[in-house]
Design a protein around this motif. Structure first.
Motif, PDB file in Angstrom:
ATOM      1  N   GLN A   1       0.832  -1.205   0.000  1.00 20.36           N
ATOM      2  CA  GLN A   1       0.000   0.000   0.000  1.00 20.36           C
ATOM      3  C   GLN A   1       0.866   1.253   0.000  1.00 20.36           C
ATOM      4  O   GLN A   1       0.635   2.184  -0.785  1.00 20.36           O
ATOM      5  CB  GLN A   1      -0.934   0.010   1.212  1.00 20.36           C
ATOM      6  N   LEU A   2       1.856   1.303   0.869  1.00 20.20           N
ATOM      7  CA  LEU A   2       2.698   2.497   0.953  1.00 20.20           C
ATOM      8  C   LEU A   2       3.527   2.682  -0.316  1.00 20.20           C
ATOM      9  O   LEU A   2       3.761   3.821  -0.741  1.00 20.20           O
ATOM     10  CB  LEU A   2       3.585   2.433   2.188  1.00 20.20           C
ATOM     11  N   GLN A   3       3.953   1.610  -0.934  1.00 19.63           N
ATOM     12  CA  GLN A   3       4.669   1.725  -2.207  1.00 19.63           C
ATOM     13  C   GLN A   3       3.775   2.358  -3.272  1.00 19.63           C
ATOM     14  O   GLN A   3       4.223   3.217  -4.043  1.00 19.63           O
ATOM     15  CB  GLN A   3       5.141   0.344  -2.668  1.00 19.63           C
ATOM     16  N   ARG A   4       2.518   1.968  -3.278  1.00 25.44           N
ATOM     17  CA  ARG A   4       1.586   2.517  -4.268  1.00 25.44           C
ATOM     18  C   ARG A   4       1.235   3.974  -3.973  1.00 25.44           C
ATOM     19  O   ARG A   4       1.004   4.767  -4.893  1.00 25.44           O
ATOM     20  CB  ARG A   4       0.297   1.681  -4.301  1.00 25.44           C
ATOM     21  N   MET A   5       1.183   4.350  -2.683  1.00 23.94           N
ATOM     22  CA  MET A   5       0.795   5.708  -2.316  1.00 23.94           C
ATOM     23  C   MET A   5       1.960   6.688  -2.338  1.00 23.94           C
ATOM     24  O   MET A   5       1.758   7.899  -2.245  1.00 23.94           O
ATOM     25  CB  MET A   5       0.144   5.696  -0.934  1.00 23.94           C
TER      26      MET A   5
ATOM     27  N   ALA B   1      -6.621   1.976   7.673  1.00 26.05           N
ATOM     28  CA  ALA B   1      -6.782   2.134   6.229  1.00 26.05           C
ATOM     29  C   ALA B   1      -5.662   3.024   5.697  1.00 26.05           C
ATOM     30  O   ALA B   1      -5.425   4.109   6.216  1.00 26.05           O
ATOM     31  CB  ALA B   1      -8.141   2.754   5.916  1.00 26.05           C
ATOM     32  N   GLY B   2      -4.950   2.539   4.686  1.00 25.76           N
ATOM     33  CA  GLY B   2      -3.871   3.328   4.121  1.00 25.76           C
ATOM     34  C   GLY B   2      -2.519   3.111   4.770  1.00 25.76           C
ATOM     35  O   GLY B   2      -1.513   3.669   4.320  1.00 25.76           O
ATOM     36  N   SER B   3      -2.455   2.320   5.835  1.00 29.45           N
ATOM     37  CA  SER B   3      -1.179   1.893   6.426  1.00 29.45           C
ATOM     38  C   SER B   3      -0.335   3.012   7.014  1.00 29.45           C
ATOM     39  O   SER B   3       0.893   2.900   7.068  1.00 29.45           O
ATOM     40  CB  SER B   3      -0.334   1.142   5.372  1.00 29.45           C
TER      41      SER B   3
END
Length: 203
Positions: free
Chosen positions: A102-106, A159-161
């Motif tokens: 998730q964090l890689q994508r955000m 949500a969103g880590s």
């Protein structure tokens, strides 16, 4: 019209938070209202093609109604948060590997955290639902930064880590919101407005 207070000055209807989230419980405690907590039994899976905003609104209302069915005389709060990355809903990661992805994508992206709140009272027929979108701009994050953060805070139930109220703030460039507690999980400005409309008197 607000319902009358009891002789002790307390609200006559009980207040129930329909959530298992400790973050929402801690936020609601700020209002100095007595309340109990009940965990809603609600399927949180998105419907096919359901947008993040619509998902958050639907689940907040579903959670409030699920708990209100067990507490028909109470004023019940339901809430839900969905991270919205370009129209795709991102839920709670649950573990380290999913949080990393998730964090890689955000990284370097703007994510809208759609935080919905609903207030329901079956006895009076009251029902309101609203949403507080929060624009969150993430810094560009390298793999080492993501790993250090996740090991330090372990935000696998968010949500969103990322926990903006904790170390997660260091991952961000900006937060834009008109309801400052919304990103943590419960938009208190909107919640207060609905509780008053439902007949509760806030301190």
């Amino acid at each position: 019209m607000p319902e009358p207070l009891s002789e002790t000055g307390a609200n006559t209807r009980p207040l129930v938070l329909g959530s298992s989230s400790r973050y929402r419980r801690e936020l609601l405690e700020r209002l100095h209202l007595p309340f109990t907590v009940a965990s809603p039994d609600t399927d949180e899976a998105p419907l096919p093609g359901e947008a993040p905003r619509a998902l958050a609104l639907r689940l907040a209302l579903a959670k409030a109604h699920a708990v209100a069915a067990q507490h028909p005389g109470a004023v019940v709060i339901g809430s839900d948060q969905v991270a919205d990355l370009g129209g795709e809903p991102l839920g709670k990661p649950g573990d380290h590997a999913r949080a990393t992805r998730q964090l890689q994508r955000m990284s370097g992206q703007t994510v809208i955290f759609q935080t919905a709140v609903a207030v329901v009272c079956r006895a009076t027929g009251f029902e309101q639902v609203d949403i507080a979108p929060v624009e969150v701009r993430f810094r560009t994050l390298d793999g080492a930064t993501i790993e250090r953060y996740l090991r330090a805070e372990q935000p696998y139930d968010c949500a969103g880590s990322a926990k903006s109220e904790g170390l997660g703030i260091a991952l961000l460039d900006a937060i834009v919101s008109d309801d400052p507690t919304a990103l943590v999980g419960l938009p208190l400005i909107r919640t207060c407005r609905m509780l008053r409309a439902a007949g509760l008197v806030l301190p």
